[in-house]
Design a protein around this motif. Structure first.
Motif, PDB file in Angstrom:
ATOM      1  N   TRP A   2     -63.773  28.570  11.490  1.00 14.99           N
ATOM      2  CA  TRP A   2     -62.477  28.521  12.135  1.00 14.99           C
ATOM      3  C   TRP A   2     -61.771  29.848  11.908  1.00 14.99           C
ATOM      4  O   TRP A   2     -61.683  30.334  10.774  1.00 14.99           O
ATOM      5  CB  TRP A   2     -61.638  27.374  11.562  1.00 14.99           C
ATOM      6  N   ILE A   3     -61.327  30.451  12.965  1.00 17.66           N
ATOM      7  CA  ILE A   3     -60.612  31.721  12.868  1.00 17.66           C
ATOM      8  C   ILE A   3     -59.136  31.435  13.110  1.00 17.66           C
ATOM      9  O   ILE A   3     -58.774  30.907  14.167  1.00 17.66           O
ATOM     10  CB  ILE A   3     -61.142  32.735  13.905  1.00 17.66           C
ATOM     11  N   PRO A   4     -58.285  31.772  12.154  1.00 21.71           N
ATOM     12  CA  PRO A   4     -56.860  31.486  12.322  1.00 21.71           C
ATOM     13  C   PRO A   4     -56.278  32.185  13.543  1.00 21.71           C
ATOM     14  O   PRO A   4     -56.594  33.341  13.827  1.00 21.71           O
ATOM     15  CB  PRO A   4     -56.228  32.040  11.040  1.00 21.71           C
ATOM     16  N   ALA A   9     -54.326  34.168  19.995  1.00 20.01           N
ATOM     17  CA  ALA A   9     -54.738  35.537  20.333  1.00 20.01           C
ATOM     18  C   ALA A   9     -55.436  35.567  21.685  1.00 20.01           C
ATOM     19  O   ALA A   9     -55.208  36.468  22.498  1.00 20.01           O
ATOM     20  CB  ALA A   9     -55.659  36.085  19.250  1.00 20.01           C
ATOM     21  N   LYS A  10     -56.277  34.568  21.940  1.00 22.08           N
ATOM     22  CA  LYS A  10     -56.982  34.503  23.218  1.00 22.08           C
ATOM     23  C   LYS A  10     -55.988  34.337  24.367  1.00 22.08           C
ATOM     24  O   LYS A  10     -56.093  35.018  25.397  1.00 22.08           O
ATOM     25  CB  LYS A  10     -57.962  33.333  23.198  1.00 22.08           C
ATOM     26  N   LEU A  11     -55.034  33.451  24.200  1.00 20.60           N
ATOM     27  CA  LEU A  11     -54.016  33.246  25.227  1.00 20.60           C
ATOM     28  C   LEU A  11     -53.214  34.518  25.455  1.00 20.60           C
ATOM     29  O   LEU A  11     -52.966  34.914  26.602  1.00 20.60           O
ATOM     30  CB  LEU A  11     -53.085  32.095  24.833  1.00 20.60           C
TER      31      LEU A  11
END
Length: 87
Positions: A2-4, A9-11
């Motif tokens: 899991w990357i916080p 960040a993608k959005l």
């Protein structure tokens, strides 16, 4: 794993790319993709020709298989009808 804040960040990245105010997609294209695409144009064209050739072969084989199945189904239906008439 899991990357916080991955989805946040993608959005943010996708919004930056898509919004006309930020011109993010234009920036990425002009600074990264444009030169890469020009340098590899012939390789890309060859890969597309190969993909088209393969797709044409697959489509032809699928059409032949479909025609064969349709002919067999038609033949079986005709046999079934003939058998029913004999009874």
């Amino acid at each position: 794993y899991w990357i916080p804040y991955y989805y946040a960040a993608k959005l943010s990245f996708l919004l930056w790319c898509m919004l006309p105010q930020t011109k993010g997609a234009k920036y990425l294209y002009e600074n990264f993709l444009k030169d890469f695409l020009k340098q590899n144009e012939s390789k890309i064209d060859e890969a597309l020709k190969g993909a088209k050739s393969t797709a044409d072969k697959v489509a032809a084989e699928a059409k032949k298989a479909t025609d064969d199945v349709a002919a067999k189904v038609s033949e079986n239906v005709k046999k079934s009808d003939d058998d029913k008439k004999e009874e």
